[in-house]
Design a protein around this motif. Structure first.
Motif, PDB file in Angstrom:
ATOM      1  N   VAL A   1       0.848  -1.193   0.000  1.00 12.18           N
ATOM      2  CA  VAL A   1       0.000   0.000   0.000  1.00 12.18           C
ATOM      3  C   VAL A   1       0.881   1.239   0.000  1.00 12.18           C
ATOM      4  O   VAL A   1       1.786   1.364   0.823  1.00 12.18           O
ATOM      5  CB  VAL A   1      -0.950   0.022   1.221  1.00 12.18           C
ATOM      6  N   ARG A   2       0.615   2.130  -0.930  1.00 10.31           N
ATOM      7  CA  ARG A   2       1.273   3.436  -0.967  1.00 10.31           C
ATOM      8  C   ARG A   2       0.309   4.455  -0.402  1.00 10.31           C
ATOM      9  O   ARG A   2      -0.899   4.380  -0.626  1.00 10.31           O
ATOM     10  CB  ARG A   2       1.616   3.838  -2.399  1.00 10.31           C
ATOM     11  N   ARG A   3       0.841   5.404   0.307  1.00 14.32           N
ATOM     12  CA  ARG A   3       0.018   6.475   0.867  1.00 14.32           C
ATOM     13  C   ARG A   3       0.576   7.816   0.405  1.00 14.32           C
ATOM     14  O   ARG A   3       1.416   8.407   1.072  1.00 14.32           O
ATOM     15  CB  ARG A   3       0.001   6.381   2.387  1.00 14.32           C
ATOM     16  N   PRO A   4       0.124   8.265  -0.771  1.00 12.30           N
ATOM     17  CA  PRO A   4       0.572   9.581  -1.243  1.00 12.30           C
ATOM     18  C   PRO A   4       0.196  10.662  -0.233  1.00 12.30           C
ATOM     19  O   PRO A   4      -0.627  10.427   0.653  1.00 12.30           O
ATOM     20  CB  PRO A   4      -0.194   9.779  -2.552  1.00 12.30           C
ATOM     21  N   ALA A   5       0.768  11.816  -0.379  1.00 14.47           N
ATOM     22  CA  ALA A   5       0.491  12.916   0.550  1.00 14.47           C
ATOM     23  C   ALA A   5      -1.016  13.126   0.699  1.00 14.47           C
ATOM     24  O   ALA A   5      -1.749  13.148  -0.281  1.00 14.47           O
ATOM     25  CB  ALA A   5       1.142  14.198   0.050  1.00 14.47           C
ATOM     26  N   ASP A   6      -1.463  13.206   1.936  1.00 20.13           N
ATOM     27  CA  ASP A   6      -2.889  13.428   2.209  1.00 20.13           C
ATOM     28  C   ASP A   6      -3.311  14.801   1.713  1.00 20.13           C
ATOM     29  O   ASP A   6      -2.539  15.750   1.699  1.00 20.13           O
ATOM     30  CB  ASP A   6      -3.171  13.315   3.705  1.00 20.13           C
ATOM     31  N   ARG A   7      -4.542  14.892   1.308  1.00 22.67           N
ATOM     32  CA  ARG A   7      -5.109  16.136   0.797  1.00 22.67           C
ATOM     33  C   ARG A   7      -6.383  16.477   1.548  1.00 22.67           C
ATOM     34  O   ARG A   7      -6.952  15.645   2.237  1.00 22.67           O
ATOM     35  CB  ARG A   7      -5.442  15.998  -0.697  1.00 22.67           C
ATOM     36  N   ALA A   8      -6.824  17.675   1.364  1.00 23.68           N
ATOM     37  CA  ALA A   8      -8.107  18.093   1.924  1.00 23.68           C
ATOM     38  C   ALA A   8      -9.064  18.356   0.775  1.00 23.68           C
ATOM     39  O   ALA A   8      -8.687  18.926  -0.249  1.00 23.68           O
ATOM     40  CB  ALA A   8      -7.941  19.347   2.772  1.00 23.68           C
ATOM     41  N   ILE A   9     -10.290  17.884   0.935  1.00 24.46           N
ATOM     42  CA  ILE A   9     -11.327  18.134  -0.061  1.00 24.46           C
ATOM     43  C   ILE A   9     -12.485  18.808   0.663  1.00 24.46           C
ATOM     44  O   ILE A   9     -13.050  18.253   1.603  1.00 24.46           O
ATOM     45  CB  ILE A   9     -11.806  16.829  -0.720  1.00 24.46           C
ATOM     46  N   GLY A  10     -12.803  20.010   0.245  1.00 25.00           N
ATOM     47  CA  GLY A  10     -13.883  20.741   0.902  1.00 25.00           C
ATOM     48  C   GLY A  10     -13.592  21.011   2.362  1.00 25.00           C
ATOM     49  O   GLY A  10     -14.496  21.044   3.187  1.00 25.00           O
ATOM     50  N   GLY A  11     -12.300  21.156   2.696  1.00 22.97           N
ATOM     51  CA  GLY A  11     -11.926  21.439   4.074  1.00 22.97           C
ATOM     52  C   GLY A  11     -11.863  20.201   4.956  1.00 22.97           C
ATOM     53  O   GLY A  11     -11.520  20.296   6.124  1.00 22.97           O
ATOM     54  N   ARG A  12     -12.195  19.024   4.408  1.00 20.27           N
ATOM     55  CA  ARG A  12     -12.162  17.784   5.187  1.00 20.27           C
ATOM     56  C   ARG A  12     -10.888  17.008   4.855  1.00 20.27           C
ATOM     57  O   ARG A  12     -10.507  16.898   3.701  1.00 20.27           O
ATOM     58  CB  ARG A  12     -13.375  16.918   4.868  1.00 20.27           C
ATOM     59  N   PRO A  13     -10.233  16.445   5.869  1.00 21.30           N
ATOM     60  CA  PRO A  13      -9.018  15.675   5.601  1.00 21.30           C
ATOM     61  C   PRO A  13      -9.346  14.397   4.830  1.00 21.30           C
ATOM     62  O   PRO A  13     -10.377  13.775   5.044  1.00 21.30           O
ATOM     63  CB  PRO A  13      -8.478  15.354   6.994  1.00 21.30           C
ATOM     64  N   VAL A  14      -8.447  14.019   3.921  1.00 21.85           N
ATOM     65  CA  VAL A  14      -8.622  12.819   3.115  1.00 21.85           C
ATOM     66  C   VAL A  14      -7.333  12.014   3.160  1.00 21.85           C
ATOM     67  O   VAL A  14      -6.246  12.555   2.986  1.00 21.85           O
ATOM     68  CB  VAL A  14      -8.935  13.184   1.644  1.00 21.85           C
ATOM     69  N   ARG A  15      -7.458  10.715   3.407  1.00 20.28           N
ATOM     70  CA  ARG A  15      -6.307   9.815   3.371  1.00 20.28           C
ATOM     71  C   ARG A  15      -6.435   8.965   2.106  1.00 20.28           C
ATOM     72  O   ARG A  15      -7.483   8.390   1.831  1.00 20.28           O
ATOM     73  CB  ARG A  15      -6.269   8.909   4.601  1.00 20.28           C
ATOM     74  N   ILE A  16      -5.358   8.889   1.327  1.00 21.81           N
ATOM     75  CA  ILE A  16      -5.355   8.137   0.079  1.00 21.81           C
ATOM     76  C   ILE A  16      -4.530   6.873   0.283  1.00 21.81           C
ATOM     77  O   ILE A  16      -3.370   6.951   0.701  1.00 21.81           O
ATOM     78  CB  ILE A  16      -4.771   8.980  -1.068  1.00 21.81           C
ATOM     79  N   GLU A  17      -5.129   5.702   0.001  1.00 20.12           N
ATOM     80  CA  GLU A  17      -4.431   4.427   0.108  1.00 20.12           C
ATOM     81  C   GLU A  17      -4.493   3.736  -1.254  1.00 20.12           C
ATOM     82  O   GLU A  17      -5.564   3.417  -1.744  1.00 20.12           O
ATOM     83  CB  GLU A  17      -5.070   3.542   1.171  1.00 20.12           C
ATOM     84  N   LEU A  18      -3.339   3.523  -1.864  1.00 20.83           N
ATOM     85  CA  LEU A  18      -3.263   2.923  -3.180  1.00 20.83           C
ATOM     86  C   LEU A  18      -2.544   1.584  -3.077  1.00 20.83           C
ATOM     87  O   LEU A  18      -1.366   1.530  -2.725  1.00 20.83           O
ATOM     88  CB  LEU A  18      -2.512   3.851  -4.140  1.00 20.83           C
ATOM     89  N   SER A  19      -3.244   0.497  -3.358  1.00 21.06           N
ATOM     90  CA  SER A  19      -2.659  -0.841  -3.323  1.00 21.06           C
ATOM     91  C   SER A  19      -2.076  -1.144  -4.701  1.00 21.06           C
ATOM     92  O   SER A  19      -2.786  -1.112  -5.706  1.00 21.06           O
ATOM     93  CB  SER A  19      -3.737  -1.869  -2.956  1.00 21.06           C
ATOM     94  N   VAL A  20      -0.784  -1.432  -4.736  1.00 22.69           N
ATOM     95  CA  VAL A  20      -0.102  -1.691  -6.004  1.00 22.69           C
ATOM     96  C   VAL A  20       0.584  -3.059  -5.968  1.00 22.69           C
ATOM     97  O   VAL A  20       0.814  -3.620  -4.904  1.00 22.69           O
ATOM     98  CB  VAL A  20       0.920  -0.578  -6.342  1.00 22.69           C
TER      99      VAL A  20
END
Length: 58
Positions: free
Chosen positions: A29-48
């Motif tokens: 699992v890769r976890r690119p830099a987290d981002r905010a969408i609409g002011g809400r925190p978002v965690r991105i998990e990419l399984s490769v």
């Protein structure tokens, strides 16, 4: 919010020699830099996948 995605299970080409491989070594699992969408925190998990190259000369 957590966004989860994974690579498809189709064969892929070796980046070294270009031969198509079906042989999956492992997944991670890769976890690119987290981002905010609409002011809400978002965690991105990419399984490769990690693939073995099936070309003995590679």
């Amino acid at each position: 919010m957590i966004v989860q995605a994974r690579t498809c299970d189709e064969p892929a080409r070796c980046t070294g020699c270009g031969v198509t491989s079906h042989w999956v070594h492992s997944r991670y699992v890769r976890r690119p830099a987290d981002r905010a969408i609409g002011g809400r925190p978002v965690r991105i998990e990419l399984s490769v996948r990690r693939l073995y190259c099936e070309n003995p000369a590679c």
